[in-house]
Design a protein around this motif. Structure first.
Motif, short mmCIF file in Angstrom:
data_model
loop_
_atom_site.label_atom_id
_atom_site.label_comp_id
_atom_site.label_asym_id
_atom_site.label_seq_id
_atom_site.Cartn_x
_atom_site.Cartn_y
_atom_site.Cartn_z
N ASN A 1 0.81 -1.22 0.00
CA ASN A 1 0.00 0.00 0.00
C ASN A 1 0.85 1.27 0.00
OD1 ASN A 1 -3.01 -0.70 0.23
ND2 ASN A 1 -2.07 -2.10 1.69
N GLU A 2 2.00 1.23 0.66
CA GLU A 2 2.88 2.38 0.60
C GLU A 2 3.34 2.62 -0.84
OE1 GLU A 2 4.87 2.28 5.09
OE2 GLU A 2 6.11 1.92 3.32
N TRP A 3 3.65 1.53 -1.55
CA TRP A 3 4.07 1.71 -2.94
C TRP A 3 2.93 2.29 -3.78
CZ3 TRP A 3 2.88 0.58 -7.91
CH2 TRP A 3 3.87 0.85 -8.86
N MET A 4 1.71 1.82 -3.55
CA MET A 4 0.57 2.34 -4.32
C MET A 4 0.38 3.83 -4.08
SD MET A 4 -0.71 0.04 -6.26
CE MET A 4 -0.58 -1.73 -6.50
N THR B 1 -1.47 12.98 -1.95
CA THR B 1 -0.25 13.31 -2.70
C THR B 1 0.59 14.40 -2.03
OG1 THR B 1 -0.96 12.53 -4.87
CG2 THR B 1 0.57 14.37 -4.85
N PRO B 2 0.01 15.50 -1.53
CA PRO B 2 0.87 16.50 -0.87
C PRO B 2 1.63 15.93 0.32
CG PRO B 2 -1.30 17.42 -1.34
CD PRO B 2 -1.39 15.94 -1.61
N PHE B 3 0.98 15.06 1.11
CA PHE B 3 1.66 14.47 2.26
C PHE B 3 2.74 13.48 1.81
CE2 PHE B 3 -2.64 15.60 3.60
CZ PHE B 3 -2.37 16.37 4.73
N THR B 4 2.45 12.74 0.75
CA THR B 4 3.43 11.78 0.25
C THR B 4 4.68 12.49 -0.26
OG1 THR B 4 1.62 10.30 -0.40
CG2 THR B 4 3.78 9.85 -1.33
N LEU B 5 4.48 13.57 -0.99
CA LEU B 5 5.63 14.31 -1.53
C LEU B 5 6.42 15.01 -0.44
CD1 LEU B 5 4.00 15.86 -4.74
CD2 LEU B 5 5.49 13.86 -4.59
N LEU B 6 5.73 15.45 0.62
CA LEU B 6 6.41 16.18 1.69
C LEU B 6 7.03 15.25 2.73
CD1 LEU B 6 3.90 19.11 2.30
CD2 LEU B 6 6.21 19.31 1.37
N PHE B 7 6.30 14.21 3.12
CA PHE B 7 6.72 13.39 4.26
C PHE B 7 7.00 11.93 3.91
CE2 PHE B 7 3.69 16.64 5.90
CZ PHE B 7 4.61 17.43 6.56
N SER C 1 5.32 6.32 3.78
CA SER C 1 5.04 5.69 5.07
C SER C 1 4.17 6.59 5.94
CB SER C 1 6.36 5.35 5.79
OG SER C 1 7.16 6.50 5.93
N PHE C 2 4.40 7.90 5.88
CA PHE C 2 3.55 8.84 6.62
C PHE C 2 2.13 8.83 6.05
CE2 PHE C 2 1.53 12.92 7.22
CZ PHE C 2 1.79 13.23 8.55
N SER C 3 2.03 8.88 4.73
CA SER C 3 0.70 8.91 4.09
C SER C 3 -0.09 7.64 4.40
CB SER C 3 0.83 9.08 2.58
OG SER C 3 1.23 10.39 2.26
N LEU D 1 0.13 5.72 7.09
CA LEU D 1 -0.34 5.76 8.47
C LEU D 1 -1.48 6.77 8.64
CD1 LEU D 1 0.25 4.36 11.12
CD2 LEU D 1 1.92 6.13 11.65
N LEU D 2 -1.37 7.91 7.96
CA LEU D 2 -2.45 8.89 8.00
C LEU D 2 -3.71 8.31 7.38
CD1 LEU D 2 -3.18 11.86 8.64
CD2 LEU D 2 -2.47 12.43 6.30
N PHE D 3 -3.56 7.60 6.29
CA PHE D 3 -4.68 6.95 5.60
C PHE D 3 -5.40 5.97 6.53
CE2 PHE D 3 -5.59 4.34 1.46
CZ PHE D 3 -6.91 4.74 1.49
N ILE D 4 -4.65 5.08 7.16
CA ILE D 4 -5.23 4.08 8.06
C ILE D 4 -5.96 4.76 9.22
CG2 ILE D 4 -4.56 2.42 9.86
CD1 ILE D 4 -4.71 1.04 7.26
N THR D 5 -5.36 5.80 9.77
CA THR D 5 -5.94 6.49 10.93
C THR D 5 -7.23 7.21 10.56
OG1 THR D 5 -3.73 6.78 11.88
CG2 THR D 5 -5.49 8.17 12.75
N LEU D 6 -7.18 7.99 9.49
CA LEU D 6 -8.36 8.76 9.10
C LEU D 6 -9.48 7.87 8.57
CD1 LEU D 6 -6.78 11.91 7.41
CD2 LEU D 6 -7.62 11.63 9.75
N ASN D 7 -9.15 6.70 8.05
CA ASN D 7 -10.21 5.78 7.61
C ASN D 7 -11.12 5.41 8.77
OD1 ASN D 7 -9.52 5.70 4.94
ND2 ASN D 7 -8.45 3.75 5.05
N LEU D 8 -10.53 5.06 9.91
CA LEU D 8 -11.34 4.67 11.08
C LEU D 8 -12.18 5.85 11.56
CD1 LEU D 8 -8.71 2.56 13.06
CD2 LEU D 8 -10.68 1.70 11.79
#
Length: 628
Positions: free
Chosen positions: A97-100, A142-148, A151-153, A155-162
């Motif tokens: 998922n990180e690669w995607m 995409t902005p978070f992926t490019l900046l951080f 792996s950050f995106s 974790l943010l994705f998993i957290t905000l999904n819940l």
């Protein structure tokens, strides 16, 4: 207020009806809608005082904060070091998922195809529609992926999904189905934090991203209720198109649940259902046209494009649940343990059924108490069918699978059904139990509002029973583990001096996960061999399988890495290595410092490609002269 609506004036009262039947019953028409524009406060036209607006929004903000806190509790161990840790029990799924997400950021920032790429599994590529390409979430992140970084995106994705899924259910329940905000809050909490979504947070963000689901279900109901097929069909169409780019699997399960809902209503109230069929069909036609226009190419890619696959690898029942799993506790539940679910489900990500016996008893009691309400009858049908289908093709006794056919055996070979992970039908059961919990809580609030001493006592006792049933399934934080660091050569961008855009960097040893982690760290800036994905068995056989057969050189290097062979290579193996380099369209081969049997691997690579040179924290072999 609602009785004056045109669609309700010609409808005679039916035994067991009440404002509760509101939402789903009326696939029918009879609905209490707290957020309706016809409400006096909305129709008044006066500006709402700030204090009144704050009082109205305060429960919503409180719900959102609690849901976010709950999501952070579940993912807390990952946030301690998002670059150095892998969250959950399925590290390969996180790498996938990180690669995607990394590729999505690359595709959108470079205007490349978000549905197919050759940057993984070079040179043949990967079909991203049949592999959950996260097109919409990837765009938003995409902005978070490019900046951080990816792996950050992730974790943010998993957290905000819940948090987002919980709030979406709360919003729809509180505006359209129940008057009690507390009851709606409990329903949203269950839908997102029951074992189903928590277990899928181990590596399946496309499954936990259900923030559009409540709105899709409600808009399907509105098609039959409002009699405005163009407007309602267009709104539903926009939601469905968005969901196509979040998760087709979840969209399929939602569509199946809506079909069950309509069939159940047709059986229970045939005359009313037939009367509502025309606007429903008209609205669905509008939705279908919108989806066909907006998602034609992605859907072609999914079902007929290059590297598409049919079905899921292996026996479908490998991914099924056991009947008894519904009364057991999940691994990440308060009453669970590392062994509490073992043998009852396919793995730790698919524990969608583990409610525990107290919740099963609670659900049966609530359904019996409210059995005269049509919405509860419909929910009961959905819950039972979802649970039965999740068992798979044959019935089970304890943890043993029998040879007795189960109902899903009738559908297992149908298109799309053959590609669904069977255990995930239990997600339908989870959502319906969450809605049932909200309805039951709302009815208890009404009983308490009647004012008698007995009426006040019963809801209190029921509340205690509900809390006692739900407490054992409260989620515990997901585990986390360290990850192998990606070389500084990659993370610093030094690779760009050695690999041209679109060309391949070959990490050694050659394996799918190493390729993905290196590529993710570079935001998919270079192509990699192999990978971790679902693809066809061969160009002539679209049957699904995991990954691809490694090239001979990849197998040889893996054997050296494992200490299974010495460093001697013969002329045939050298010739094969150079052929494989040409096949991969590689510009460079890189061997990191921190790898087992590094010296042996370097000796083999020197023999194959000539002396390597030290660049940053890797040994590098420039192979451009062999491939161009």
């Amino acid at each position: 207020m609602t009785a004056s609506r045109p669609e309700l004036r010609d409808r005679a009262p039916i035994e067991g009806d009440n404002v509760a039947d509101a939402a789903v019953v009326d696939v029918t028409g009879h609905s209490r809608t707290p957020g309706d524009a016809s409400a006096p406060e909305a129709a008044a036209g006066d500006r709402e005082p700030a204090t009144s607006r704050w009082r109205r929004l305060r429960p919503d903000l409180l719900a959102a904060v609690v849901y976010l806190a709950g999501a952070l509790w579940v993912t807390a161990r990952g946030w301690r070091d998002y670059d150095g840790r892998l969250l959950g029990s399925r590290p390969n799924d996180q790498g996938f998922n990180e690669w995607m997400l990394a590729y999505a950021a690359h595709a959108y920032s470079h205007l490349e195809n978000p549905f197919f790429t050759t940057l993984q599994n070079a040179p043949n590529g990967v079909n991203l529609m049949t592999n959950v390409g996260h097109q919409l979430p990837g765009l938003l992140l995409t902005p978070f992926t490019l900046l951080f970084g990816a792996s950050f995106s992730y974790l943010l994705f998993i957290t905000l999904n819940l948090a987002g899924t919980a709030y979406a259910w709360y919003h729809v329940l509180s505006r359209q189905l129940v008057a009690s905000r507390a009851a709606a809050f409990a329903g949203g909490l269950f839908c997102a934090f029951a074992p189903a979504l928590v277990s899928h947070s181990n590596g399946h963000p496309h499954i936990t991203a259900q923030w559009l689901v409540p709105f899709i279900v409600w808009r399907v109901i509105m098609l039959a209720r409002n009699g405005r097929p163009v407007h309602d069909g267009s709104v539903l169409g926009a939601l469905v198109v968005a969901q196509v780019f979040v998760s087709l699997e979840i969209l399929f399960l939602v569509a199946f649940a809506c079909l069950l809902m309509v069939v159940a209503y047709l059986i229970l109230r045939p005359r009313e259902a037939l009367r509502r069929a025309r606007p429903l069909a008209g609205g669905l036609a509008i939705t279908a046209v919108m989806v066909a226009l907006a998602a034609a190419y992605p859907l072609w890619m999914q079902f007929a494009g290059p590297q598409h696959r049919i079905g899921h690898p292996g026996d479908p029942d490998i991914y099924a649940l056991k009947v008894g799993s519904y009364a057991r506790f999940a691994t990440e539940s308060l009453a669970g343990s590392p062994t509490s679910a073992k043998g009852w489900g396919p793995n730790t990500t698919e524990e969608a059924s583990f409610f525990g016996w107290p919740v099963v008893v609670l659900a049966l009691a609530a359904a019996w108490w409210l059995r005269r309400e049509m919405i509860v009858r419909v929910l009961a049908v959905l819950a039972v069918v979802g649970a039965v289908f999740s068992i798979g093709n044959t019935w089970t006794v304890g943890t043993r699978r029998t040879s007795v056919p189960a109902p899903f055996a009738l559908l297992t070979d149908l298109p799309v059904f053959d590609s669904v992970v069977i255990a995930r039908f239990a997600l339908i059961t989870t959502a319906t139990l969450g809605v049932l919990l909200a309805i039951a809580g709302d009815r208890l609030a009404r009983v308490r509002a009647s004012g008698t001493a007995e009426a006040r006592l019963v809801p209190r006792l029921a509340t205690v029973a509900v809390l006692a049933a739900l407490l054992p399934i409260l989620p515990t934080p997901l585990e986390a583990r360290g990850r192998v660091p990606v070389p500084h050569f990659v993370t610093s961008g030094a690779w760009q001096d050695h690999v041209a855009p679109g060309r391949t960097l070959v990490p050694v040893p050659v394996n799918g996960m190493t390729s993905l982690y290196w590529s993710s760290a570079a935001v998919a800036g270079f192509a990699v061999p192999e990978g971790y994905f679902l693809g066809p068995v061969s160009p002539t056989d679209a049957t699904g399988r995991w990954g691809v057969d490694p090239q001979p050189t990849a197998k040889l290097l893996t054997a050296v890495f494992r200490g299974e062979r010495d460093t001697t290579v013969n002329p045939t193996e050298i010739a094969q290595a150079r052929a494989d380099i040409r096949f991969w369209k590689a510009d460079a081969v890189a061997l990191p410092d921190r790898v087992r049997h590094r010296d042996e691997l370097k000796a083999v690579l020197d023999a194959m490609f000539g002396p390597g040179r030290r660049v940053d924290d890797v040994w590098l072999w420039d192979v451009r002269s062999l491939t161009r």
